[in-house]
Design an enzyme around this catalytic site. Sequence first.
Site, PDB file in Angstrom:
ATOM      1  N   GLY A   1      53.086  39.585  35.296  1.00  0.00           N
ATOM      2  CA  GLY A   1      51.892  38.826  35.602  1.00  0.00           C
ATOM      3  C   GLY A   1      50.787  39.738  36.100  1.00  0.00           C
ATOM      4  O   GLY A   1      51.021  40.897  36.464  1.00  0.00           O
ATOM      5  N   CYS A   2      49.562  39.211  36.123  1.00  0.00           N
ATOM      6  CA  CYS A   2      48.416  40.027  36.535  1.00  0.00           C
ATOM      7  C   CYS A   2      48.472  40.375  38.019  1.00  0.00           C
ATOM      8  O   CYS A   2      48.272  41.539  38.403  1.00  0.00           O
ATOM      9  CB  CYS A   2      47.114  39.318  36.186  1.00  0.00           C
ATOM     10  SG  CYS A   2      47.044  37.584  36.710  1.00  0.00           S
ATOM     11  N   TYR A   3      48.748  39.391  38.864  1.00  0.00           N
ATOM     12  CA  TYR A   3      48.848  39.681  40.296  1.00  0.00           C
ATOM     13  C   TYR A   3      49.978  40.669  40.598  1.00  0.00           C
ATOM     14  O   TYR A   3      49.772  41.628  41.360  1.00  0.00           O
ATOM     15  CB  TYR A   3      49.049  38.392  41.090  1.00  0.00           C
ATOM     16  CG  TYR A   3      47.825  37.541  41.275  1.00  0.00           C
ATOM     17  CD1 TYR A   3      46.674  38.044  41.886  1.00  0.00           C
ATOM     18  CD2 TYR A   3      47.811  36.211  40.868  1.00  0.00           C
ATOM     19  CE1 TYR A   3      45.551  37.243  42.070  1.00  0.00           C
ATOM     20  CE2 TYR A   3      46.697  35.403  41.050  1.00  0.00           C
ATOM     21  CZ  TYR A   3      45.569  35.926  41.655  1.00  0.00           C
ATOM     22  OH  TYR A   3      44.460  35.129  41.842  1.00  0.00           O
TER      23      TYR A   3
END
Length: 351
Positions: A153-155
């Site tokens: 994921g991006c986070y």
Amino acid sequence: MNVAIVGATGYGGIQSVNLLKDNKNYKISYLGGYKTSGTKWSDNFPFIKLDSNNLIEKISIDRIADKADVALLCLPNGISSTLTRGLLEKGVKVIDLSADYRYKSLEQWKRIYSNEAAKYKRDDDDLCKEAVYGLPEINNKDISKARLIACPGCYPTSALIPLIPFLSQGIIDNEGIIIDSKSGTSGGGRESSQKLLFSECGDGLSAYGLINHRHTSEIEQIASFISGNDIELLFTPHLLPMIRGMHSTIYGRLRDPGLTSSDCRIILENFYRNYSNIRVLPVDIYPSTKWVKNTNEIHLSVKVDNRNGRIILLSVIDNLLKGQTGQAIQNLNLISGLPLNNGLEMINHYP
């Protein structure tokens, strides 16, 4: 190598087309979509030219297998799991941009993604265990040999890359890690959502998903693996009124409070010295999301508060590139035996 882009008209699919359409090492051999199947790419995106394969097809395992060696699955959570086994059985490698295979346990995925689990009755725990977590900075050798890659994921990407050098060497405590992240609205995807309307999020800053955000458990899983200890941390995401970009500020406690900012910068720089897309900034230079917009770079900075033995790590990424599709292309390069950043030498047109 022939590549299928499945879910071609979402943000992940659009970025994939942009990154691959002029890359001589790859051919976009299949575009797949649900709502847009049967339409032409040029009708949906006249500003992104494709020389061939202009039709967006109905998503079909057989069609993908006939036309592609690798499938980039740019689909909402849950849907990838309905395609992956069939594609693998037909010899198609899978790079999944959703969260379907990020967890080593299907039961954990079902707990975290309970709404999707209720809709998609999965029975592929074996594939969850097989999938390689697609963070090249820690898994490049395993990625290069994998047939199923789960893109982070991006986070988690923005938090784990600065944390890994310190967790892997036991430089910071496993307890008391705090991650404060802020993302542009494109992180919410292309589907309509009230909270992403301009009149709702413009001119404002708001937190969401406190305590129970799905990416908390993903970060904890990888951080625990890296450190060799069970880690529980605090993660709070925020929504920024900008289109793309992500900024993370991470706090931890140093085991050796005598370490300086310069010492910790050297640790970061040495750890990532072979990764040209990771830039460690000088002490007291703090990164801006604008510096990495439209690139696959991640910029890092570190500061130590010697009054209390705390370390502050800063990172910025473009959430649609290093936080999503750019990282998927890095994984594609690795399984293709190509340089990690092939086709990702993008220039930030500052300002």
